[in-house]
Design a protein around this motif. Structure first.
Motif, PDB file in Angstrom:
ATOM      1  N   TYR A  50      -1.287  23.071  51.663  1.00  0.00           N
ATOM      2  CA  TYR A  50      -0.031  22.266  51.275  1.00  0.00           C
ATOM      3  C   TYR A  50       0.685  21.469  52.516  1.00  0.00           C
ATOM      4  O   TYR A  50       0.499  21.798  53.642  1.00  0.00           O
ATOM      5  CB  TYR A  50       1.397  23.304  50.980  1.00  0.00           C
ATOM      6  CG  TYR A  50       1.103  24.245  49.770  1.00  0.00           C
ATOM      7  CD1 TYR A  50       1.743  23.859  48.730  1.00  0.00           C
ATOM      8  CD2 TYR A  50       0.468  25.294  49.841  1.00  0.00           C
ATOM      9  CE1 TYR A  50       1.684  24.580  47.660  1.00  0.00           C
ATOM     10  CE2 TYR A  50       0.318  26.315  48.731  1.00  0.00           C
ATOM     11  CZ  TYR A  50       1.042  25.513  47.714  1.00  0.00           C
ATOM     12  OH  TYR A  50       0.804  26.613  46.418  1.00  0.00           O
ATOM     13  N   SER A  51       1.194  20.265  52.015  1.00  0.00           N
ATOM     14  CA  SER A  51       1.753  19.335  53.210  1.00  0.00           C
ATOM     15  C   SER A  51       3.163  19.525  52.856  1.00  0.00           C
ATOM     16  O   SER A  51       3.601  19.975  51.981  1.00  0.00           O
ATOM     17  CB  SER A  51       1.278  18.169  53.198  1.00  0.00           C
ATOM     18  OG  SER A  51       1.409  17.397  51.901  1.00  0.00           O
ATOM     19  N   VAL A  52       4.105  19.024  53.957  1.00  0.00           N
ATOM     20  CA  VAL A  52       5.487  19.307  53.881  1.00  0.00           C
ATOM     21  C   VAL A  52       6.102  17.856  53.847  1.00  0.00           C
ATOM     22  O   VAL A  52       5.886  17.049  54.536  1.00  0.00           O
ATOM     23  CB  VAL A  52       5.873  20.170  55.104  1.00  0.00           C
ATOM     24  CG1 VAL A  52       7.222  20.308  55.014  1.00  0.00           C
ATOM     25  CG2 VAL A  52       5.173  21.372  55.120  1.00  0.00           C
ATOM     26  N   ASP A  53       7.187  18.002  52.966  1.00  0.00           N
ATOM     27  CA  ASP A  53       8.098  16.495  53.030  1.00  0.00           C
ATOM     28  C   ASP A  53       9.627  17.108  52.908  1.00  0.00           C
ATOM     29  O   ASP A  53       9.612  18.271  52.362  1.00  0.00           O
ATOM     30  CB  ASP A  53       7.574  15.564  51.989  1.00  0.00           C
ATOM     31  CG  ASP A  53       8.158  14.124  52.442  1.00  0.00           C
ATOM     32  OD1 ASP A  53       8.890  13.944  53.595  1.00  0.00           O
ATOM     33  OD2 ASP A  53       7.944  13.279  51.910  1.00  0.00           O
ATOM     34  N   VAL A  54      10.474  16.179  53.618  1.00  0.00           N
ATOM     35  CA  VAL A  54      11.742  16.596  53.242  1.00  0.00           C
ATOM     36  C   VAL A  54      12.652  15.631  52.075  1.00  0.00           C
ATOM     37  O   VAL A  54      12.196  14.542  52.030  1.00  0.00           O
ATOM     38  CB  VAL A  54      12.511  16.316  54.731  1.00  0.00           C
ATOM     39  CG1 VAL A  54      14.021  16.450  54.206  1.00  0.00           C
ATOM     40  CG2 VAL A  54      12.314  17.183  55.648  1.00  0.00           C
TER      41      VAL A  54
END
Length: 107
Positions: free
Chosen positions: A28-32
């Motif tokens: 998984y990659s993360v974003d706000v």
């Protein structure tokens, strides 16, 4: 604490989102995520969106997300508040989101 020990610090130091292996073994990659419009109380909600990647890592194949984690009087304020979270906390939130998805009924 290292400059890249928080979500915002990681973005600033590495100029890319952090990535984690979830408790389901997926990447998984993360974003706000921040609301485009304020809620009834006049505040903007901010959450984290975790994009799940294919086993080859070449395309997104799903996602999980947190509920709203922080609020602000502007979108920038709400997003900045989420970026103060440590990467350890972000990883814990990823695993919680995966667990919550597992517990949802499959309609």
């Amino acid at each position: 604490m290292n400059d890249d020990a928080t979500l915002g610090g990681y973005f600033a130091t590495h100029d890319r989102p952090p990535a984690f292996e979830g408790i389901d073994g997926e990447a998984y990659s993360v974003d706000v995520y921040v609301d485009d419009e304020p809620g009834a109380d006049g505040r903007y909600g901010a959450a984290i969106l975790f994009v799940r990647w294919s086993s080859a890592g070449d395309r997104p194949v799903g996602h999980v997300e947190t509920p709203y984690l922080m609020y602000g009087t502007t979108p920038e304020e709400a997003g900045a508040a989420v970026r103060t979270l440590t990467l350890h906390r972000v990883k814990a939130l990823l695993d919680q989101a995966i667990e919550a998805r597992r517990e949802e009924p499959n309609w």
